[in-house]
Design a protein around this motif. Sequence first.
Motif, PDB file in Angstrom:
ATOM      1  N   ASP A  65       0.838  -1.202   0.000  1.00 50.66           N
ATOM      2  CA  ASP A  65       0.000   0.000   0.000  1.00 50.66           C
ATOM      3  C   ASP A  65       0.874   1.254   0.000  1.00 50.66           C
ATOM      4  OD1 ASP A  65       0.085   1.204   2.985  1.00 50.66           O
ATOM      5  OD2 ASP A  65       0.156  -0.993   3.070  1.00 50.66           O
ATOM      6  N   ASP A  66       0.307   2.357  -0.436  1.00 52.68           N
ATOM      7  CA  ASP A  66       1.065   3.600  -0.618  1.00 52.68           C
ATOM      8  C   ASP A  66       1.570   4.174   0.701  1.00 52.68           C
ATOM      9  OD1 ASP A  66       0.696   3.375  -3.292  1.00 52.68           O
ATOM     10  OD2 ASP A  66      -0.674   5.073  -3.509  1.00 52.68           O
ATOM     11  N   GLU A  67       0.815   4.013   1.785  1.00 50.52           N
ATOM     12  CA  GLU A  67       1.271   4.558   3.062  1.00 50.52           C
ATOM     13  C   GLU A  67       2.531   3.835   3.536  1.00 50.52           C
ATOM     14  OE1 GLU A  67       2.025   6.706   6.234  1.00 50.52           O
ATOM     15  OE2 GLU A  67       0.585   7.227   4.651  1.00 50.52           O
ATOM     16  N   THR A  68       2.566   2.514   3.384  1.00 47.69           N
ATOM     17  CA  THR A  68       3.779   1.773   3.751  1.00 47.69           C
ATOM     18  C   THR A  68       4.930   2.158   2.837  1.00 47.69           C
ATOM     19  OG1 THR A  68       2.425  -0.073   4.527  1.00 47.69           O
ATOM     20  CG2 THR A  68       4.756  -0.518   4.129  1.00 47.69           C
ATOM     21  N   LEU A  69       4.652   2.356   1.550  1.00 46.29           N
ATOM     22  CA  LEU A  69       5.696   2.802   0.625  1.00 46.29           C
ATOM     23  C   LEU A  69       6.235   4.164   1.052  1.00 46.29           C
ATOM     24  CD1 LEU A  69       7.309   2.277  -1.966  1.00 46.29           C
ATOM     25  CD2 LEU A  69       5.479   3.440  -3.235  1.00 46.29           C
ATOM     26  N   ARG A  70       5.355   5.038   1.522  1.00 49.92           N
ATOM     27  CA  ARG A  70       5.799   6.353   1.989  1.00 49.92           C
ATOM     28  C   ARG A  70       6.735   6.191   3.197  1.00 49.92           C
ATOM     29  NH1 ARG A  70       1.353   8.373   1.921  1.00 49.92           N
ATOM     30  NH2 ARG A  70       1.509   9.700   0.077  1.00 49.92           N
ATOM     31  N   GLN A  71       6.398   5.288   4.096  1.00 45.86           N
ATOM     32  CA  GLN A  71       7.265   5.047   5.254  1.00 45.86           C
ATOM     33  C   GLN A  71       8.615   4.481   4.815  1.00 45.86           C
ATOM     34  OE1 GLN A  71       4.768   2.411   7.550  1.00 45.86           O
ATOM     35  NE2 GLN A  71       3.839   4.081   8.703  1.00 45.86           N
ATOM     36  N   ILE A  72       8.593   3.585   3.841  1.00 42.17           N
ATOM     37  CA  ILE A  72       9.836   3.006   3.330  1.00 42.17           C
ATOM     38  C   ILE A  72      10.693   4.087   2.683  1.00 42.17           C
ATOM     39  CG2 ILE A  72      10.791   1.419   1.600  1.00 42.17           C
ATOM     40  CD1 ILE A  72       8.254  -0.317   2.063  1.00 42.17           C
ATOM     41  N   ALA A  73      10.054   4.961   1.902  1.00 47.17           N
ATOM     42  CA  ALA A  73      10.790   6.032   1.232  1.00 47.17           C
ATOM     43  C   ALA A  73      11.445   6.957   2.247  1.00 47.17           C
ATOM     44  CB  ALA A  73       9.845   6.818   0.321  1.00 47.17           C
ATOM     45  N   PHE A  74      10.723   7.280   3.324  1.00 46.74           N
ATOM     46  CA  PHE A  74      11.282   8.135   4.376  1.00 46.74           C
ATOM     47  C   PHE A  74      12.445   7.438   5.071  1.00 46.74           C
ATOM     48  CE2 PHE A  74      11.384   9.339   8.893  1.00 46.74           C
ATOM     49  CZ  PHE A  74      11.638  10.698   8.769  1.00 46.74           C
ATOM     50  N   TYR A  75      12.245   6.183   5.406  1.00 46.29           N
ATOM     51  CA  TYR A  75      13.312   5.412   6.063  1.00 46.29           C
ATOM     52  C   TYR A  75      14.559   5.378   5.188  1.00 46.29           C
ATOM     53  CZ  TYR A  75      15.683   1.399   8.220  1.00 46.29           C
ATOM     54  OH  TYR A  75      16.606   0.572   8.823  1.00 46.29           O
ATOM     55  N   ALA A  76      14.382   5.170   3.887  1.00 51.03           N
ATOM     56  CA  ALA A  76      15.527   5.098   2.975  1.00 51.03           C
ATOM     57  C   ALA A  76      16.264   6.428   2.914  1.00 51.03           C
ATOM     58  CB  ALA A  76      15.059   4.682   1.582  1.00 51.03           C
ATOM     59  N   LEU A  77      15.539   7.533   2.913  1.00 49.93           N
ATOM     60  CA  LEU A  77      16.190   8.847   2.886  1.00 49.93           C
ATOM     61  C   LEU A  77      17.001   9.087   4.147  1.00 49.93           C
ATOM     62  CD1 LEU A  77      13.449  11.215   1.407  1.00 49.93           C
ATOM     63  CD2 LEU A  77      15.583  10.511   0.321  1.00 49.93           C
ATOM     64  N   THR A  78      16.447   8.732   5.292  1.00 47.57           N
ATOM     65  CA  THR A  78      17.146   9.002   6.550  1.00 47.57           C
ATOM     66  C   THR A  78      18.302   8.053   6.792  1.00 47.57           C
ATOM     67  OG1 THR A  78      15.592   7.621   7.803  1.00 47.57           O
ATOM     68  CG2 THR A  78      15.072   9.960   7.612  1.00 47.57           C
ATOM     69  N   GLU A  79      18.299   6.893   6.148  1.00 47.09           N
ATOM     70  CA  GLU A  79      19.370   5.923   6.353  1.00 47.09           C
ATOM     71  C   GLU A  79      20.313   5.832   5.151  1.00 47.09           C
ATOM     72  OE1 GLU A  79      20.036   4.508   9.043  1.00 47.09           O
ATOM     73  OE2 GLU A  79      18.207   4.548  10.251  1.00 47.09           O
ATOM     74  N   ASN A  80      20.152   6.755   4.180  1.00 50.68           N
ATOM     75  CA  ASN A  80      21.011   6.747   2.991  1.00 50.68           C
ATOM     76  C   ASN A  80      20.939   5.420   2.240  1.00 50.68           C
ATOM     77  OD1 ASN A  80      22.081   9.284   2.739  1.00 50.68           O
ATOM     78  ND2 ASN A  80      23.765   8.888   4.141  1.00 50.68           N
ATOM     79  N   LEU A  81      19.768   4.965   1.984  1.00 53.98           N
ATOM     80  CA  LEU A  81      19.584   3.691   1.301  1.00 53.98           C
ATOM     81  C   LEU A  81      18.948   3.922  -0.064  1.00 53.98           C
ATOM     82  CD1 LEU A  81      18.071   1.641   4.273  1.00 53.98           C
ATOM     83  CD2 LEU A  81      20.463   1.759   3.570  1.00 53.98           C
ATOM     84  N   SER A  82      19.484   3.267  -1.074  1.00 54.21           N
ATOM     85  CA  SER A  82      18.829   3.275  -2.373  1.00 54.21           C
ATOM     86  C   SER A  82      17.744   2.200  -2.377  1.00 54.21           C
ATOM     87  CB  SER A  82      19.844   3.014  -3.485  1.00 54.21           C
ATOM     88  OG  SER A  82      20.455   1.749  -3.311  1.00 54.21           O
ATOM     89  N   LEU A  83      16.829   2.299  -3.326  1.00 54.90           N
ATOM     90  CA  LEU A  83      15.708   1.369  -3.406  1.00 54.90           C
ATOM     91  C   LEU A  83      15.766   0.577  -4.708  1.00 54.90           C
ATOM     92  CD1 LEU A  83      12.776   3.684  -2.204  1.00 54.90           C
ATOM     93  CD2 LEU A  83      14.090   2.042  -0.845  1.00 54.90           C
ATOM     94  N   ASN A  84      15.542  -0.730  -4.597  1.00 51.86           N
ATOM     95  CA  ASN A  84      15.348  -1.589  -5.758  1.00 51.86           C
ATOM     96  C   ASN A  84      13.894  -2.035  -5.738  1.00 51.86           C
ATOM     97  OD1 ASN A  84      18.129  -1.560  -6.539  1.00 51.86           O
ATOM     98  ND2 ASN A  84      18.546  -2.998  -4.890  1.00 51.86           N
ATOM     99  N   LEU A  85      13.126  -1.490  -6.630  1.00 56.92           N
ATOM    100  CA  LEU A  85      11.683  -1.730  -6.647  1.00 56.92           C
ATOM    101  C   LEU A  85      11.373  -2.870  -7.602  1.00 56.92           C
ATOM    102  CD1 LEU A  85      10.574   1.998  -6.946  1.00 56.92           C
ATOM    103  CD2 LEU A  85      10.898   0.678  -4.848  1.00 56.92           C
ATOM    104  N   ILE A  86      10.740  -3.918  -7.085  1.00 55.04           N
ATOM    105  CA  ILE A  86      10.442  -5.104  -7.884  1.00 55.04           C
ATOM    106  C   ILE A  86       8.958  -5.068  -8.223  1.00 55.04           C
ATOM    107  CG2 ILE A  86      10.717  -7.597  -8.042  1.00 55.04           C
ATOM    108  CD1 ILE A  86      12.622  -7.335  -5.587  1.00 55.04           C
TER     109      ILE A  86
END
Length: 744
Positions: free
Chosen positions: A441-462
């Motif tokens: 769901d989009d809300e969880t994706l938003r949380q993941i996106a925020f977490y990735a920004l704060t932890e300097n993580l790139s995303l691999n979206l499958i």
Amino acid sequence: MEKNQASTNDGQLLKIRDRSEAWRDGEAASITFIVTEDCQLRCKYCYICGKNTFHEMSFETAKGAVDYVLSRRDLFPYGSVVWDFIGGEPLLKVDLLDQICDYIKTRSYELNHHWFDNYRFSFATNGLLYGNSAVQRFIEKNKAHLDITISIDGTKEKHDAQRVFPDGSGSYDRILPLIPLWLEQFPEASTKATIGPGDLGYIKDSVLHLWELGLKTINMNVVMEDVWKDGDEVVFERQLVELADEIIDRKLYVDKNCSLFDRHIGFYQDPETENQNWCGAGRMLAVNTEGGFHPCVRFAQYSLSNRKSRDTGSLATGVDTNLLRPFHALDRVTQSPEECLSCEYASGCAWCQGNNYDMAQTDTISSRATYICKLHKARVRANNYFWNKLDKIAPPTDENDIRVAKLRQRKGLRSLLVLLDSAAPSFCYYETSEKPRQILDDETLRQIAFYALTENLSLNLILGDAPLTDAQREILKWNDYIVFRSASAAFAADEKTTDVFDFEADVWADDYRPTEHLIVRIAKDNLSRLPEFLAERSLATERISLFIKDMGAMTDADLETYRDVLKRLTAWLPEREEAKPLQLSILTDRLQLEERNHCDAGVKHVAVGPDGNFYVCPGFYYAENNDDFRIASVAEVLETRELPIKDKRLYRHEYAPICENCDAFHCRRCVWTNKRTTLEVNTPSRQQCVCAHLERNASRELIEPLYLQDFVSIPEIDYLDPFDELMKKRYARPQGDERQDENC
């Protein structure tokens, strides 16, 4: 006297100003006079616990200190000097300050000292006396060589929460009317605002308020003492994230500076190459009211709660260089606990040597206090968030900033694999499984996106069978990400895409457009068809990564078939290179690697399933009993800021005995395949090892045809399974040892 630690780092400002004068570049001597231990305020966070009205410096003491310093060029071989005056409140003694500064100028001239015109007078004041006529005469007289900082913490609420009179009343209303005069006289002045317990919720508004008052540079720091409680870091991070959004949305980064945002903090520091001490204590000289010498003001008695003053000499005896030796020799490793040396956020984490001394269990300066650990990590996360967003709209132009931006990643975790759809294709060794369809769901994706920004993580979206929606793209607009999709997908992707082709199940889409990177998954029974497939498809891409889907089931006959396939590929690849260079993972990766390039699931990346839970890799999500492999939910990780991977060390190659000394650097070392075939994540199957070594040896055969003799060396070995070599070493008997093994 404000509570601003002696070792504070002003940080990398948003807009860098020219500070070319020698005294600004760290080449200045720092001489501090404690002219009084009295102050009108009783700031709650102040480290000076011994304020009093009876310790005041005499002119004779100050004069003797000036004479001593100017006569000892061997001890102070700097091109310039900062004469710093401190209290308590130094402006309580403005007449004495005037006398001392006059004497410094006169005596420097008489001695023809090179500091005569290379000096600054520096004061940090609470500001209450700034409008005093004597203070204004002093400023006018010395303005060309004067730095004055007025301590104002921010909004009235924040300032008055800490900076109070003895009766508990706040000082904001007394200070505020003097700020315009100060900024008129010192337009480039900055403030030293301090963050203490109880005022964390005012940080964002306070920085904005200080900018609105006309200050351009805000230096703001947390107190270093043992005053913080669990949960403070959450408030701190939230305030900095909100401030970051304000700065970006209102484009305040163009001409405003705040030391809380520093591009260069939050990196792992190598204990050998980055072993500098943070604090400058010992390289400066503090003179107390009686003429005693200290390595900095924080070692004077009135600054210490638990220890006796740490002296380094006096006017009567001069500087004792033996007492300075521990300070000059001190480094980061010597005083830091192990958790600091292995910390992925280490750079920029400050400490005050005097506070270390005051809080140590023994009478030593070599024991680092870590009370701000959680706050530093919270600041790093907010910095990651800020710089990752800012670099999207205002990319750095300074070469050093560009370098840091490229390196802005943690030593450990670097990326997240995000399964947006349970029907997404496998892009590795794992197999997907039939289960009720789940879509993230989009809300969880938003949380993941925020977490990735704060932890300097790139995303691999499958992706599954549909492209990203407009809503998903909006959520991800600040993130760096790559999209994985099936090569047979009917949709085009605007994003950077890696395609996955399942040899047995997929067919090419009619309008398929090749991408730079293609992943091919193939079953062992079709390996013999691989060379022809690659010859047909390889010109359309720059890199092909190959995965044998059922590697764990390969027989000796299958392995021989694979050996033959690799032989055919080594004959074909040089011809293919003439047409267009190709990276073929199973052959060319080993030619380019000098160290292991494992998959490193659980170390460098983890996965998030469409159920909103973290797993070590997607294979564990698709497991029959995947709840056994669940790490934590996204919401739980955001709340605790911990990724609780069980037995985390077992995912590192140092804890994989078969892999530890293996030089098949290209081997992906799939931990999911390990778990399925050996029941242990750190133990590869025979098939995985033999395949990797067949590929290694085939790569060796390519060195000469590709003219790589001067660049690549792959030693010849006489085994295919490193497990066999390990067993030889483990169970080899010394020569002549004929004893029988004993039964357990």
